[in-house]
Motif scaffolding. Structure first.
Motif, PDB file in Angstrom:
ATOM      1  N   GLY A  63       9.217  -0.157   1.333  1.00 12.52           N
ATOM      2  CA  GLY A  63      10.241  -1.170   1.069  1.00 12.52           C
ATOM      3  C   GLY A  63      10.709  -1.844   2.329  1.00 12.52           C
ATOM      4  O   GLY A  63      10.965  -3.066   2.351  1.00 12.52           O
ATOM      5  N   ALA A  64      10.836  -1.078   3.427  1.00 15.50           N
ATOM      6  CA  ALA A  64      11.270  -1.653   4.702  1.00 15.50           C
ATOM      7  C   ALA A  64      10.278  -2.695   5.204  1.00 15.50           C
ATOM      8  O   ALA A  64      10.669  -3.767   5.695  1.00 15.50           O
ATOM      9  CB  ALA A  64      11.440  -0.535   5.729  1.00 15.50           C
ATOM     10  N   LEU A  65       8.985  -2.415   5.089  1.00 17.19           N
ATOM     11  CA  LEU A  65       7.965  -3.370   5.532  1.00 17.19           C
ATOM     12  C   LEU A  65       7.992  -4.645   4.698  1.00 17.19           C
ATOM     13  O   LEU A  65       7.814  -5.752   5.237  1.00 17.19           O
ATOM     14  CB  LEU A  65       6.582  -2.718   5.462  1.00 17.19           C
ATOM     15  N   VAL A  66       8.216  -4.513   3.402  1.00 21.52           N
ATOM     16  CA  VAL A  66       8.296  -5.701   2.542  1.00 21.52           C
ATOM     17  C   VAL A  66       9.499  -6.553   2.937  1.00 21.52           C
ATOM     18  O   VAL A  66       9.397  -7.784   3.064  1.00 21.52           O
ATOM     19  CB  VAL A  66       8.376  -5.282   1.067  1.00 21.52           C
ATOM     20  N   ILE A  67      10.661  -5.922   3.143  1.00 24.97           N
ATOM     21  CA  ILE A  67      11.861  -6.669   3.550  1.00 24.97           C
ATOM     22  C   ILE A  67      11.631  -7.355   4.892  1.00 24.97           C
ATOM     23  O   ILE A  67      11.973  -8.536   5.076  1.00 24.97           O
ATOM     24  CB  ILE A  67      13.073  -5.732   3.620  1.00 24.97           C
ATOM     25  N   LEU A  68      11.041  -6.632   5.843  1.00 23.54           N
ATOM     26  CA  LEU A  68      10.767  -7.216   7.154  1.00 23.54           C
ATOM     27  C   LEU A  68       9.841  -8.412   7.035  1.00 23.54           C
ATOM     28  O   LEU A  68      10.066  -9.464   7.671  1.00 23.54           O
ATOM     29  CB  LEU A  68      10.155  -6.147   8.060  1.00 23.54           C
ATOM     30  N   ALA A  69       8.793  -8.287   6.220  1.00 19.85           N
ATOM     31  CA  ALA A  69       7.850  -9.391   6.041  1.00 19.85           C
ATOM     32  C   ALA A  69       8.542 -10.619   5.470  1.00 19.85           C
ATOM     33  O   ALA A  69       8.308 -11.755   5.921  1.00 19.85           O
ATOM     34  CB  ALA A  69       6.702  -8.951   5.135  1.00 19.85           C
ATOM     35  N   PRO A 110      11.857  14.743   6.829  1.00 21.68           N
ATOM     36  CA  PRO A 110      11.116  13.729   6.072  1.00 21.68           C
ATOM     37  C   PRO A 110       9.907  14.314   5.368  1.00 21.68           C
ATOM     38  O   PRO A 110       9.171  15.131   5.938  1.00 21.68           O
ATOM     39  CB  PRO A 110      10.700  12.724   7.151  1.00 21.68           C
ATOM     40  N   GLU A 111       9.719  13.908   4.105  1.00 19.01           N
ATOM     41  CA  GLU A 111       8.544  14.291   3.332  1.00 19.01           C
ATOM     42  C   GLU A 111       7.800  13.035   2.912  1.00 19.01           C
ATOM     43  O   GLU A 111       8.370  11.938   2.868  1.00 19.01           O
ATOM     44  CB  GLU A 111       8.962  15.123   2.116  1.00 19.01           C
ATOM     45  N   VAL A 112       6.523  13.203   2.590  1.00 20.28           N
ATOM     46  CA  VAL A 112       5.635  12.055   2.365  1.00 20.28           C
ATOM     47  C   VAL A 112       6.139  11.110   1.273  1.00 20.28           C
ATOM     48  O   VAL A 112       6.206   9.888   1.498  1.00 20.28           O
ATOM     49  CB  VAL A 112       4.200  12.528   2.066  1.00 20.28           C
ATOM     50  N   PRO A 113       6.500  11.581   0.069  1.00 21.38           N
ATOM     51  CA  PRO A 113       6.909  10.621  -0.975  1.00 21.38           C
ATOM     52  C   PRO A 113       8.111   9.769  -0.553  1.00 21.38           C
ATOM     53  O   PRO A 113       8.094   8.541  -0.741  1.00 21.38           O
ATOM     54  CB  PRO A 113       7.252  11.526  -2.167  1.00 21.38           C
ATOM     55  N   PHE A 114       9.132  10.413  -0.001  1.00 18.29           N
ATOM     56  CA  PHE A 114      10.305   9.646   0.408  1.00 18.29           C
ATOM     57  C   PHE A 114       9.938   8.615   1.475  1.00 18.29           C
ATOM     58  O   PHE A 114      10.357   7.451   1.402  1.00 18.29           O
ATOM     59  CB  PHE A 114      11.401  10.574   0.942  1.00 18.29           C
ATOM     60  N   MET A 115       9.158   9.016   2.471  1.00 19.69           N
ATOM     61  CA  MET A 115       8.831   8.103   3.563  1.00 19.69           C
ATOM     62  C   MET A 115       7.932   6.960   3.096  1.00 19.69           C
ATOM     63  O   MET A 115       8.053   5.835   3.585  1.00 19.69           O
ATOM     64  CB  MET A 115       8.166   8.870   4.703  1.00 19.69           C
ATOM     65  N   LEU A 116       7.023   7.237   2.154  1.00 15.35           N
ATOM     66  CA  LEU A 116       6.207   6.148   1.614  1.00 15.35           C
ATOM     67  C   LEU A 116       7.077   5.104   0.935  1.00 15.35           C
ATOM     68  O   LEU A 116       6.890   3.893   1.125  1.00 15.35           O
ATOM     69  CB  LEU A 116       5.179   6.701   0.621  1.00 15.35           C
ATOM     70  N   VAL A 121       0.846  -1.207   0.000  1.00 19.85           N
ATOM     71  CA  VAL A 121       0.000   0.000   0.000  1.00 19.85           C
ATOM     72  C   VAL A 121       0.876   1.250   0.000  1.00 19.85           C
ATOM     73  O   VAL A 121       0.613   2.211  -0.744  1.00 19.85           O
ATOM     74  CB  VAL A 121      -0.944  -0.005   1.212  1.00 19.85           C
ATOM     75  N   PHE A 122       1.925   1.265   0.823  1.00 24.22           N
ATOM     76  CA  PHE A 122       2.828   2.412   0.874  1.00 24.22           C
ATOM     77  C   PHE A 122       3.484   2.642  -0.493  1.00 24.22           C
ATOM     78  O   PHE A 122       3.566   3.779  -0.979  1.00 24.22           O
ATOM     79  CB  PHE A 122       3.905   2.185   1.931  1.00 24.22           C
ATOM     80  N   LEU A 123       3.969   1.562  -1.101  1.00 26.21           N
ATOM     81  CA  LEU A 123       4.663   1.703  -2.389  1.00 26.21           C
ATOM     82  C   LEU A 123       3.699   2.120  -3.492  1.00 26.21           C
ATOM     83  O   LEU A 123       4.051   2.946  -4.356  1.00 26.21           O
ATOM     84  CB  LEU A 123       5.357   0.386  -2.741  1.00 26.21           C
ATOM     85  N   VAL A 124       2.498   1.568  -3.487  1.00 30.77           N
ATOM     86  CA  VAL A 124       1.502   1.961  -4.486  1.00 30.77           C
ATOM     87  C   VAL A 124       1.116   3.427  -4.292  1.00 30.77           C
ATOM     88  O   VAL A 124       0.935   4.175  -5.266  1.00 30.77           O
ATOM     89  CB  VAL A 124       0.267   1.048  -4.402  1.00 30.77           C
ATOM     90  N   ALA A 125       0.992   3.866  -3.035  1.00 35.56           N
ATOM     91  CA  ALA A 125       0.683   5.274  -2.766  1.00 35.56           C
ATOM     92  C   ALA A 125       1.792   6.177  -3.293  1.00 35.56           C
ATOM     93  O   ALA A 125       1.526   7.251  -3.855  1.00 35.56           O
ATOM     94  CB  ALA A 125       0.479   5.491  -1.272  1.00 35.56           C
ATOM     95  N   PHE A 126       3.050   5.739  -3.122  1.00 36.03           N
ATOM     96  CA  PHE A 126       4.165   6.512  -3.670  1.00 36.03           C
ATOM     97  C   PHE A 126       4.057   6.613  -5.189  1.00 36.03           C
ATOM     98  O   PHE A 126       4.226   7.699  -5.766  1.00 36.03           O
ATOM     99  CB  PHE A 126       5.491   5.857  -3.283  1.00 36.03           C
ATOM    100  N   LEU A 127       3.760   5.490  -5.850  1.00 33.54           N
ATOM    101  CA  LEU A 127       3.630   5.506  -7.306  1.00 33.54           C
ATOM    102  C   LEU A 127       2.469   6.383  -7.745  1.00 33.54           C
ATOM    103  O   LEU A 127       2.563   7.113  -8.745  1.00 33.54           O
ATOM    104  CB  LEU A 127       3.440   4.073  -7.816  1.00 33.54           C
TER     105      LEU A 127
END
Length: 368
Positions: free
Chosen positions: A283-289, A272-278, A243-249
């Motif tokens: 990506g961090a959540l995907v790696i953690l998962a 921190p700004e929204v696009p960078f943090m998304l 969801v975060f990555l799709v929101a960034f796209l």
């Protein structure tokens, strides 16, 4: 409603979760690669194909590192908050913070020696200015001195407030950064919510990621032990990351490549700004998962990364010393190597760091 009013349920795990070490090790490995490139070559010398996708991927490391910090606090310390032993454990965390603070200041000298004057170094040691590559240690040092005092409060909060807390703190941090003058003290502003003129990791600016890590840590305590619930947790984390990555796209359309290039150039990282943090947090959540999905088997397959993650402070110290003291100061290797060569050095340094951790562990075991 009963679920949203629920306090944390925190059974203790009977064994170390090596998947957490693996995730932390991946974060540090990406950091080492990024530091090798920026510390030996400089981002402005990186070819376009190196910025996207190679340097872009390293942007997952900072969010992953801070997420795992929160997870580790939850897994190792939250179940102990209500025990009589908590004051001793709280003191242990704070002493760890002082240890990290020492290495932060020591590595500040190491980083600045090849390129700055003595007065510049003294200013950095006295919080009159900031460095770049070792500032993440400054964040952890300060966080470990005050977060242990608020963990009991987190434990008393109902679920709905724990879920809202990262959003509230994030919004408050942005408002303070943009609209509050901090009595004209830009150093204080940088330490708390970050400032465009200083490369720092603000305590309030990054606290939402720590809180998200605490929430994930609670879920790991409750669900990691059973394969079925672990898969459910992995699915939730993968879904959130997607969801975060799709929101960034979605925010980047129609100039997706330009947005990716902007992230690779660190635009929106500090403050921190929204696009960078998304992008970074997704990506961090995907790696953690994926690390939790692979569990101990993945940790064993990727043993060098797991070793690095099991002793993050020594890994950080080692790679900074090698890059700035050995290469930049002693070998005068600033912009001596090409980009592919620097990538090779960074990759070799990841393995060397794992070897250093293994050697230290062997030495401790055989010197008792």
């Amino acid at each position: 409603m009963l679920g949203l009013a629920q306090r944390p349920q925190l059974p203790s795990l009977h064994a170390r979760v090596e998947a957490i070490d693996l995730a932390r090790g991946i974060a540090i490995a990406l950091m080492i690669l990024s530091h090798a490139v920026s510390g030996l070559l400089g981002i402005r010398q990186v070819p376009e194909w190196g910025m996207v996708p190679i340097h872009l991927i390293t942007k997952f490391s900072s969010s992953l590192f801070i997420l795992v910090f929160g997870i580790a606090l939850a897994v190792a310390f939250l179940p102990k908050v209500t025990t009589p032993d908590w004051p001793r454990r709280r003191l242990k965390l704070m002493l760890r913070g002082l240890e990290v603070l020492f290495w932060y200041k020591a590595l500040t000298i190491v980083e600045m020696l090849p390129m700055f004057t003595t007065q510049d170094i003294l200013d950095a040691l006295l919080y009159q200015r900031f460095t770049i590559w070792v500032e993440i240690l400054g964040f952890y040092a300060l966080a470990l001195l005050w977060i242990p005092w608020v963990l009991p409060l987190w434990l008393r909060m109902p679920l709905w407030s724990r879920l809202l807390a990262p959003v509230i703190v994030g919004v408050a941090s942005v408002l303070l950064e943009r609209h509050f003058h901090f009595w004209g003290n830009d150093i204080l502003k940088a330490l708390l919510v970050e400032d465009a003129d200083h490369y720092t990791w603000g305590q309030l600016a990054r606290l939402p990621l720590v809180m998200l890590g605490l929430l994930i840590g609670e879920a790991i305590l409750r669900w990691y032990a059973e394969p079925a619930t672990r898969r459910r947790l992995v699915a939730w984390l993968l879904g959130a990351g997607a969801v975060f990555l799709v929101a960034f796209l979605a925010m980047s359309v129609p100039d997706v490549y330009d947005a990716l290039m902007a992230v690779a150039w660190n635009r929106g990282k500090h403050p921190p700004e929204v696009p960078f943090m998304l992008f970074s947090a997704g990506g961090a959540l995907v790696i953690l998962a994926l690390c939790l999905l692979g569990s101990n088997r993945a940790a064993a397959w990727l043993r060098p990364l797991t070793l690095i993650g099991s002793d993050a402070l020594r890994a950080f110290v080692f790679h900074i010393v090698v890059i700035f003291l050995v290469f930049r100061l002693l070998l005068e290797a600033w912009q001596v190597y090409s980009y592919p060569q620097v990538l090779g050095i960074g990759s070799a340094l990841i393995l060397a760091t794992a070897g250093w951790i293994a050697l230290l562990r062997w030495f401790r075991e055989h010197s008792r």
